[in-house]
Design an enzyme around this catalytic site. Structure first.
Site, PDB file in Angstrom:
ATOM      1  N   HIS A  24      -4.189   3.251   8.396  1.00  0.00           N
ATOM      2  CA  HIS A  24      -2.921   2.742   8.913  1.00  0.00           C
ATOM      3  C   HIS A  24      -1.969   3.912   9.168  1.00  0.00           C
ATOM      4  O   HIS A  24      -1.854   4.797   8.331  1.00  0.00           O
ATOM      5  CB  HIS A  24      -2.249   1.801   7.903  1.00  0.00           C
ATOM      6  CG  HIS A  24      -2.926   0.473   7.784  1.00  0.00           C
ATOM      7  ND1 HIS A  24      -2.871  -0.257   6.628  1.00  0.00           N
ATOM      8  CD2 HIS A  24      -3.664  -0.240   8.650  1.00  0.00           C
ATOM      9  CE1 HIS A  24      -3.547  -1.394   6.805  1.00  0.00           C
ATOM     10  NE2 HIS A  24      -4.043  -1.389   8.025  1.00  0.00           N
TER      11      HIS A  24
ATOM     12  N   GLU B 277       0.850  -1.186   0.000  1.00  0.00           N
ATOM     13  CA  GLU B 277       0.000   0.000   0.000  1.00  0.00           C
ATOM     14  C   GLU B 277       0.885   1.234   0.000  1.00  0.00           C
ATOM     15  O   GLU B 277       2.112   1.135   0.106  1.00  0.00           O
ATOM     16  CB  GLU B 277      -0.958  -0.002   1.198  1.00  0.00           C
ATOM     17  CG  GLU B 277      -0.285   0.076   2.557  1.00  0.00           C
ATOM     18  CD  GLU B 277      -1.256  -0.168   3.731  1.00  0.00           C
ATOM     19  OE1 GLU B 277      -2.260  -0.887   3.551  1.00  0.00           O
ATOM     20  OE2 GLU B 277      -0.985   0.356   4.813  1.00  0.00           O
TER      21      GLU B 277
END
Lengths: 288, 378
Positions: free
Chosen positions: A246, A208
């Site tokens: 995150h 990511e």
């Protein structure tokens, strides 16, 4: 399989807490060999029929332990990981989210120097399909097969594993490495293990935005990988400077952009899936 | 969490970094009074959480207290990149002989904090890094040994900084102590000035704090400016959601940061524009989903909602119950598309049967459907 199998003996740190207890039960149901737990101040009690100790040292004196999983709250989590490493536990899985970054910077360096392997924090853990689960993932979606899976995300990994399982490809070992800026083990640390694992025929790498672990993995793959790798990058439409859930999923300046990661994958000849279903197609294609 | 320049300077001063004397003013009168107290030429600087204040006209020199009043009046209330200036720092102007750059930031790849030092201060360091990376000298700090004075002196020499060696090195060591002491993720002095009198001062400073460590700095946690944040982000954080306001019109809710990011990507891919990122987290109960819908639908831009759930520890039927509660309370004034899979998928589908919720078997089909309903990018 890598890292864990059905014989792996597991200690649970933070076993008396709500999360610790719930996931210990889930791991036992999956067949994981949980041998004991630790909660400072609760030594001498029992949880789910397992003995609880005050310190990791006391636990390992009574039970041979191969791995520890940590459900300790963030302010004390890095300390718990250090305790496990100092007690000589070779594999430490740190589930806790929200650990101060400087705690992790210090803990990661010290744990490495002690020779233990740290997975996480802020991660779903490790699962070797139909053998052992040291983590919090829903075990039933992981069917035994031939694909190794490494991921910075949780839910998306379950989704990919389910898709691979439904397609009859299945998984060997899946490692959720965690969504924090500083984690113990990155993609490139695990690729050599999958490279040597006879059961794993292909590897799926779910990355990511944020940081440069994907770029470093791509460079390693280009030089060393003998097996096909399929990539995926989450957060491709995320705006710069915004933290996408995150703590580590943030584009800072020119570091961590999806463009840089896609370019690195392209240069290493790694096909990139745009959707989860496409991961399955690309793995099938790679395996011929 | 971002700190203002004046807050960053207060922290640095506490750790021994010399900063020009100054105070914060909320009105032109206060600015004038501070300038009188200082009794010297001052600089008036907008205190807003964006870069490029100087270029936007948010930094002005004033020779007299009256001029300080006028300049403060011009800057207060000014709009810089969408933010209204509510306070200014009034500080003694420094006579610059040299302008350097010193910054500490986490190097994720090395898993260490890195000191960056450059002779080319006072400019955008990212531009320097892109155009002449050799102009930036780096030192990776051992997390257990910390950053020592001799290392600082060696760095000053290596980077070719001119001026009082010990003073410069002391600033660098103090910068590291401040970084470690407040659990920063970025601490930057730009420019680090050597004055014409040979003093070393931090003429501008920036500190970003690690949100995960705020629990051990309650005094710093209080500096959070709720009014500067988006009200929906504040409400979502009170519920414990990771929520990010975006610019589009499709509300997005999912479980797990990775899945939500992926859902945003899909909506974009099929021509839609997400209004937000919202992660309900793991193991969410009906109540959480209900609250998530409440937050997302409060955004007046939202024309429809996409709920994407892969049940693991989270049970899809709990999610369905939350959606049904919102429906029964008349909250769902906009179309809602859903895709549920995984744990308790069948129960969820049974619960939602016959309800005015659009169900799709895959994320892609759901994304296309919601974009078709609300219209895509203009």
């Amino acid at each position: 399989m890598i890292l864990i199998h059905r014989e792996t003996r597991v200690l649970v740190q933070g076993i008396t807490g709500r999360e610790g207890q719930f996931h210990t039960q889930q791991m036992l149901d999956y067949g994981t060999r949980v041998v004991a737990g630790v909660t400072p101040g609760k030594g001498g009690t029992e949880v789910l029929g397992l003995p609880v100790y005050d310190t990791v040292r006391e636990a390992v004196a009574q039970h041979p332990v191969d791995a520890s999983i940590i459900f300790v709250p963030a302010p004390a989590a890095a300390d718990a990981a250090l305790e496990a490493a100092h007690a000589g536990i070779p594999l430490i899985v740190l589930i806790t989210e929200g650990i101060p970054t400087l705690d992790m910077v210090k803990a990661v360096a010290e744990i490495k120097a002690l020779g233990s392997r740290l997975i996480g924090g802020n991660c779903p853990g490790i699962i070797s399909a139909e053998e052992s689960k040291i983590g919090i993932m829903p075990g039933h979606v992981f069917k035994r097969g031939k694909v190794g899976l490494i991921s910075r995300s949780g839910t998306l990994t379950y989704e990919a594993a389910a898709a691979l399982s439904q397609a009859g490809l299945g998984t060997t070992t899946t490692v959720g490495i965690g969504g924090d800026p500083v984690i113990g083990t990155t993609f490139k640390d695990l690729l050599p293990l999958f490279n040597e694992d006879p059961e794993t025929e292909a590897v799926v790498l779910i990355g990511e935005i944020g940081g440069s672990d994907e770029e470093e993995a791509a460079a390693w793959i280009r030089e060393n990988m003998k097996k096909p790798v399929v990539g995926f990058i989450g957060g491709r439409s995320a705006p710069k400077g915004k933290r996408m859930g995150h703590a580590g999923a943030i584009i800072m300046g020119n570091v961590g952009t999806p463009e840089s990661k896609l370019k690195a994958f392209a240069e290493a000849g790694i096909p990139v899936a745009d959707t989860i279903d496409e991961i399955v197609e690309l793995v099938k294609k790679a395996l011929g | 969490m971002n700190l203002h320049e004046y807050q960053a300077k207060e922290i640095l001063a506490r750790y021994g970094v010399p900063v020009p004397p100054g105070k914060v003013a909320y009105t032109p009168d206060e600015a004038k009074r501070i300038a009188e107290e200082l009794g010297k030429r001052v600089v008036i600087k907008a205190q807003v959480h964006v870069g490029g204040r100087g270029k936007a006209g948010g930094v002005k020199l004033a020779d007299t207290p009256q001029e300080a009043y006028e300049k403060a009046q011009a800057i207060l209330g000014m709009n810089i990149k969408g933010l209204t200036v509510k306070k200014v720092l009034v500080a003694e102007a420094v006579d610059i002989a040299k302008e350097y750059y010193a910054g500490l930031i986490l190097d994720r790849s090395q898993k260490k904090v890195v000191l960056m030092l450059s002779k080319e201060g006072g400019v955008d360091i990212e531009e320097v890094a892109a155009e002449r990376p050799e102009a930036i000298h780096k030192f990776w700090i051992d997390p257990h040994k910390g950053f020592r004075a001799f290392e600082a002196r060696e760095m000053v020499k290596r980077a070719g900084l001119e001026g009082h060696l010990n003073k410069l090195a002391q600033v660098l060591v103090a910068l590291w102590r401040a970084y470690e002491g407040v659990d920063a993720s970025i601490a930057e002095i730009n420019p680090l000035v050597v004055t014409t009198e040979g003093q070393v001062v931090a003429a501008d400073a920036k500190i970003v704090l690690d949100d995960n460590a705020l629990f051990r700095h309650p005094d710093l946690a209080e500096l959070r400016e709720i009014e500067a944040e988006h009200p929906l982000e504040v409400e979502a954080s009170n519920y414990g959601f990771a929520y990010v306001k975006l610019q589009g019109n499709i509300g997005v809710i999912g479980n797990g940061a990775g899945l939500v990011m992926y859902t945003l990507d899909l909506v974009n891919r099929v021509g839609g524009r997400p209004a937000n990122f919202l992660d309900i987290g793991g193991g969410a109960k009906a109540e959480v989903v209900y609250n998530a819908l409440k937050v997302v639908l409060k955004d007046p831009e939202v024309k429809g909602v996409f709920i994407n759930i892969f049940g693991g520890i989270t049970r899809a039927d709990e999610v369905a119950k939350g959606v049904i509660r919102a429906l029964e309370e008349g909250l769902l004034s906009k179309p809602v598309v859903m895709r549920v899979a995984g744990t308790a998928e069948e129960e969820a589908k049974r619960l939602l049967e016959g309800k005015p919720i659009y169900m799709y078997p895959t994320s892609m089909e759901a994304a296309k459907a919601i974009v078709a309903m609300v219209g895509g990018a203009a």
